[in-house]
Design an enzyme around this catalytic site. Structure first.
Site, short mmCIF file in Angstrom:
data_model
loop_
_atom_site.label_atom_id
_atom_site.label_comp_id
_atom_site.label_asym_id
_atom_site.label_seq_id
_atom_site.Cartn_x
_atom_site.Cartn_y
_atom_site.Cartn_z
CE LYS A 109 -3.53 2.24 2.80
NZ LYS A 109 -4.44 2.11 3.95
CD GLU A 129 9.24 -5.97 7.29
OE1 GLU A 129 8.98 -4.86 6.77
OE2 GLU A 129 9.03 -6.22 8.48
N GLY A 155 -4.94 -1.88 5.15
CA GLY A 155 -4.11 -3.01 4.68
C GLY A 155 -4.77 -4.35 4.93
NE ARG A 156 -6.49 -4.09 11.13
CZ ARG A 156 -5.85 -2.94 11.26
NH1 ARG A 156 -4.72 -2.73 10.60
NH2 ARG A 156 -6.34 -1.98 12.02
CD GLU A 205 -1.87 -4.87 11.87
OE1 GLU A 205 -0.67 -5.09 12.01
OE2 GLU A 205 -2.42 -4.81 10.77
CG HIS A 246 -4.46 -35.55 17.01
ND1 HIS A 246 -4.57 -36.81 17.53
CD2 HIS A 246 -5.51 -35.40 16.16
CE1 HIS A 246 -5.62 -37.41 16.98
NE2 HIS A 246 -6.21 -36.57 16.16
CE LYS A 282 5.87 -0.92 10.13
NZ LYS A 282 5.03 -0.09 9.28
C1 G6Q Z 1 -2.61 -3.77 7.91
C2 G6Q Z 1 -1.38 -3.15 8.31
C3 G6Q Z 1 -0.14 -3.87 7.88
C4 G6Q Z 1 0.27 -3.61 6.44
C5 G6Q Z 1 1.70 -4.06 6.26
C6 G6Q Z 1 2.18 -3.88 4.86
O1 G6Q Z 1 -3.70 -3.33 8.15
O2 G6Q Z 1 -1.39 -1.83 7.94
O3 G6Q Z 1 -0.20 -5.25 8.08
O4 G6Q Z 1 -0.58 -4.27 5.57
O5 G6Q Z 1 2.52 -3.36 7.14
O6 G6Q Z 1 2.09 -2.54 4.49
P1 G6Q Z 1 2.25 -2.10 3.01
O7 G6Q Z 1 1.14 -2.72 2.23
O8 G6Q Z 1 2.19 -0.62 3.01
O9 G6Q Z 1 3.58 -2.62 2.53
#
Ligand code: G6Q
Length: 555
Positions: free
Chosen positions: A205, A211, A266-267, A352, A383, A511
Site C-alpha cells: 500500500k 521487508e 491493509g488488512r 491488529e 492432537h 519498526k
Molecule cells: C494492515 C497493516 C499492515 C500492512 C503491512 C504492509 O492493516 O497496515 O499489516 O498491511 O505493514 O504494508 P504495506 O502494504 O504498506 O507494505
C-alpha cells in the site's frame, strides 16, 4: 466519552453472568427451541451459537448493549464514508470494493465508485490475459508463475484465499508468496522459479515497507542476473499500491501498476488490487465470485435488523465470552484443510484491529478488548492444543468452521472430518463429570484404588463456549461471505468497546527501533563498534551478535 462499561446493559450483563455461573450450558437445552432460536443464517453462512452460555435474557441484554453503542449509526457512518478511522483521518470503505448493487460511495464528497469499477476491470483484463497465456516473458514463453511480494495485509489475505480456493486454481499456473525479510524466504522461492516465466507482484500500500522493498529489490536483481534486462522488467514486474511516485521510482511503469486508495486498510485490502494474486491464480471470474460473496454478506449486514444480523450477533456473543465469561483467548478452528491460513489471516484482522487499550477519546479502556486469536485446522489441532481447551485452567472460546460437503471428496474422509467437527463442540460443552468417569472405569473393571487415582484426570469441566459455523461447501462465494462476516464482527466489537479498529500504531515502535539498530549490526568479518544508548540486555545481545559476525568467514 462515557465508557460502555458504565452503561446499564453492561452492568446488567455482569449481573447476569454471575447468575449463570451455576447453570450448565447443556441444561439450557431443556428449552427445545434453543438450537433454532440461537442460530442464524446469511449469505450461505449458518451460525449456531447455542453452545455458548447465554439464554434469551442475556441475548436481550446484549442487543441492548448494541443499541447503547449505536451499532446501527456506526454502520451508517462507515458506509457513508465518514472518517471513522480518526487517528489516521481516513474513511473505511472496503465494502465499496465489492459492491455489485451499483451504490455510490463518497470520500471527501467525491464519488469513488467509478474509480473502483475501473480498477476492477483493469485487474480482470490483466488476469484474463494471464489465463489465456498471452502474458509473455522475455523469451516469448507464457508466464506461468506469480510471486507475490508483500507483508501483513499485502500478503495474508491473498495467501489465505489462494490456499482456500485450491480447487479453482487455473491449470498450469502457480503462485508463491514472499513476505519475510529473512532472505531465505525469497531465496527458497526463487530457486523454484524460471525467470523467463515468472511475474513478480510487488504488493505494498505504502511502497515503503522495509521487508517488501528489500525483497522487491533482491527479486529485481535476481531477475537481471538471470536472463532479464532493464527493457524486460516491465513484462515481469507489476505493482499494487496507493503510492504512484514510489512505484515509478522503483521503475514500474503506470500501466503495470494497479491502484487502490487510502480508505482501504491493509488488512481489509484483499478485495482491492491487493487481491491480484487471487485473480491470477483462480481466474478473474472466480475472483469476482469471491467479491460477490462478500457483497452478499455486506447487504445482509447493512440491511438486517440487529437481532437478525449475523455479524452483529457473532460480535455480541464474542463480547459476552470475552468480557463476562472471562475468555481472553479465542480459537479459529476450520475443519477444512484449504482454510489452513484462515487462523493466521484472522489473527491479523482481529488482533491488529482490536488489540487496543485506548478509547476513541484517548482515555484508557477499563475492560478487556480484542482476545488473543490462534488456531489450526481441525483435526490437527485436536492432537495438539485442544487439551488445554478441554482441561486447562482458562476458558477459551472458539469458532468451529466446516463445509458440509467437501470440494474434493475422498473415500469417507469428509464424514470423519465432520464427525470430529461435531463431536468437539459437544464435548467442550457437555464435558464429563467425576461420577461418569468412575462409572466408565468400573465398567472397564479398574480396581477401586486405581479409579480413585485416575478419575480426577479424566474429568472434563465442560461449559467451554463455541460457535459452529457451517457452509454448504467452500466456494469463492462462501469464502467471501465468511471473511466479510468476520470483518463486520470485528468492526461491531470495536464500536462496542469504543476503540478505533482501523489504525495500527502498535506496529510502529518496533519498526523505528529496528531502523536505529540496523546500522549497528556488524558486517560478516567486519569491525565491531561499541554499542551505547540501548538497555543492558539489547546492548549485550547486539555485542554478542556482532562478535559472532565479525569472527565469521565471508563466503
Ligand atoms: C494492515 C497493516 C499492515 C500492512 C503491512 C504492509 O492493516 O497496515 O499489516 O498491511 O505493514 O504494508 P504495506 O502494504 O504498506 O507494505
Amino acid at each position: 466519552m462515557v465508557s460502555i462499561i458504565e452503561s446499564g446493559p453492561w452492568r446488567d450483563l455482569a449481573a447476569r453472568a454471575e447468575e449463570l455461573k451455576t447453570v450448565r450450558t447443556a441444561s439450557l437445552f431443556a428449552d427445545e427451541g434453543r438450537a433454532s432460536a440461537f442460530s442464524i443464517e446469511a449469505a450461505g453462512v449458518f451460525l449456531d451459537y447455542s453452545k455458548n452460555k447465554i439464554d434469551p435474557e442475556t441475548m436481550e441484554l446484549l442487543l441492548g448493549l448494541a443499541d447503547k453503542a449505536d451499532i446501527c449509526g456506526a454502520i451508517k457512518r462507515m458506509i457513508s464514508g465518514d472518517k471513522i478511522n480518526v487517528t489516521e483521518n481516513r474513511s473505511v470503505l472496503h465494502i465499496a470494493l465489492r459492491d455489485y448493487a451499483a451504490r455510490t460511495y463518497h470520500v471527501d464528497g467525491e464519488d469513488v465508485s467509478q474509480a473502483v469499477r475501473l480498477e476492477r476491470e483493469r485487474m480482470a483484463a490483466f488476469a484474463k490475459r494471464f489465463e489465456a497465456d498471452s502474458l509473455l516473458g522475455y523469451g516469448g514463453a507464457p508466464i506461468d508463475t506469480i510471486v507475490n511480494i508483500g507483508i501483513g495485509g499485502s500478503d495474508l489475505g491473498p495467501l489465505m484465499a489462494v490456499e482456500a480456493l485450491r480447487p479453482y486454481w487455473l491449470p498450469g499456473k502457480r503462485s508463491r508468496f514472499v513476505s519475510n525479510v529473512d532472505g531465505q524466504h525469497l531465496s527458497d522461492i526463487l530457486a523454484e522459479c524460471d525467470p523467463a516465466r515468472t511475474l513478480f507482484i510487488i504488493a505494498s500500500k505504502t511502497f515503503t515497507t522495509q521487508e517488501t522493498m528489500t525483497n522487491a529489490a533482491s527479486a529485481r536483481a535476481w531477475f537481471l542476473e538471470n536472463g532479464g534486462d532493464e527493457e524486460t522488467v516491465a513484462q515481469h514486474f507489476i505493482a499494487l499500491s496507493t503510492n504512484e511516485i514510489a512505484v515509478a521510482d522503483f521503475g514500474i511503469a503506470p500501466e503495470n501498476m494497479f491502484v487502490f486508495w487510502d480508505w482501504v486498510g491493509g488488512r481489509y485490502s484483499m478485495w482491492s488490487a491487493i487481491g491480484m494474486a487471487i485473480a491470477l491464480q483462480v481466474g478473474a471470474d472466480n475472483f469476482e465470485r469471491l467479491l460477490r460473496g462478500a457483497h452478499a454478506m455486506d447487504e445482509h449486514f447493512r440491511e438486517a435488523p440487529i437481532r437478525e444480523n449475523l455479524p452483529v450477533i457473532l460480535a455480541l456473543v464474542g463480547i459476552w465470552n470475552r468480557n463476562f465469561i472471562g475468555a481472553a483467548a479465542h480459537a479459529i478452528l476450520p475443519y477444512d484443510q484449504h482454510l489452513h491460513r484462515l487462523p493466521a489471516y484472522l489473527q491479523q484482522a482481529d488482533m491488529e484491529s482490536n488489540g487496543k487499550s485506548v478509547l476513541l477519546d484517548g482515555s484508557r479502556t477499563q475492560t478487556g478488548t480484542g482476545p488473543i486469536l490462534f488456531g489450526e485446522p481441525g483435526t490437527n489441532g485436536q492432537h495438539a492444543f485442544y487439551q488445554l481447551m478441554h482441561q486447562g485452567t482458562d476458558t477459551i472460546s472458539a469458532d468451529f468452521i466446516a463445509p458440509a460437503l467437501s470440494a474434493t471428496p475422498l473415500a469417507d474422509h469428509h464424514e470423519k472430518l465432520l464427525a470430529n467437527f461435531l463431536a468437539q463442540t459437544e464435548a467442550l460443552m457437555i464435558g464429563r463429570d467425576f461420577k461418569a468417569v468412575c462409572k466408565e472405569l468400573e465398567a472397564l473393571e479398574y480396581p477401586a484404588d486405581q479409579i480413585e487415582q485416575i478419575a480426577p484426570h479424566r474429568v472434563f469441566d465442560g461449559d467451554r463456549p463455541t460457535n459452529s459455523i457451517l457452509i454448504e461447501r467452500l466456494t469463492p462465494e462462501t469464502l467471501g461471505a465468511l471473511i466479510a462476516m468476520y470483518e463486520h464482527k470485528i468492526f461491531c466489537q470495536g464500536v462496542i468497546w469504543g476503540i478505533n479498529s482501523f489504525d495500527q500504531w502498535g506496529v510502529e515502535l518496533g519498526k523505528t527501533l529496528a531502523k536505529r539498530i540496523l546500522p549497528k549490526i556488524a558486517n560478516i568479518g567486519g569491525e565491531v563498534l561499541p554499542i551505547s544508548d540501548h538497555d543492558g540486555s539489547t546492548a549485550r545481545l547486539i555485542n554478542r551478535v556482532n562478535t559472532i559476525r565479525s569472527q565469521a568467514e565471508t563466503d
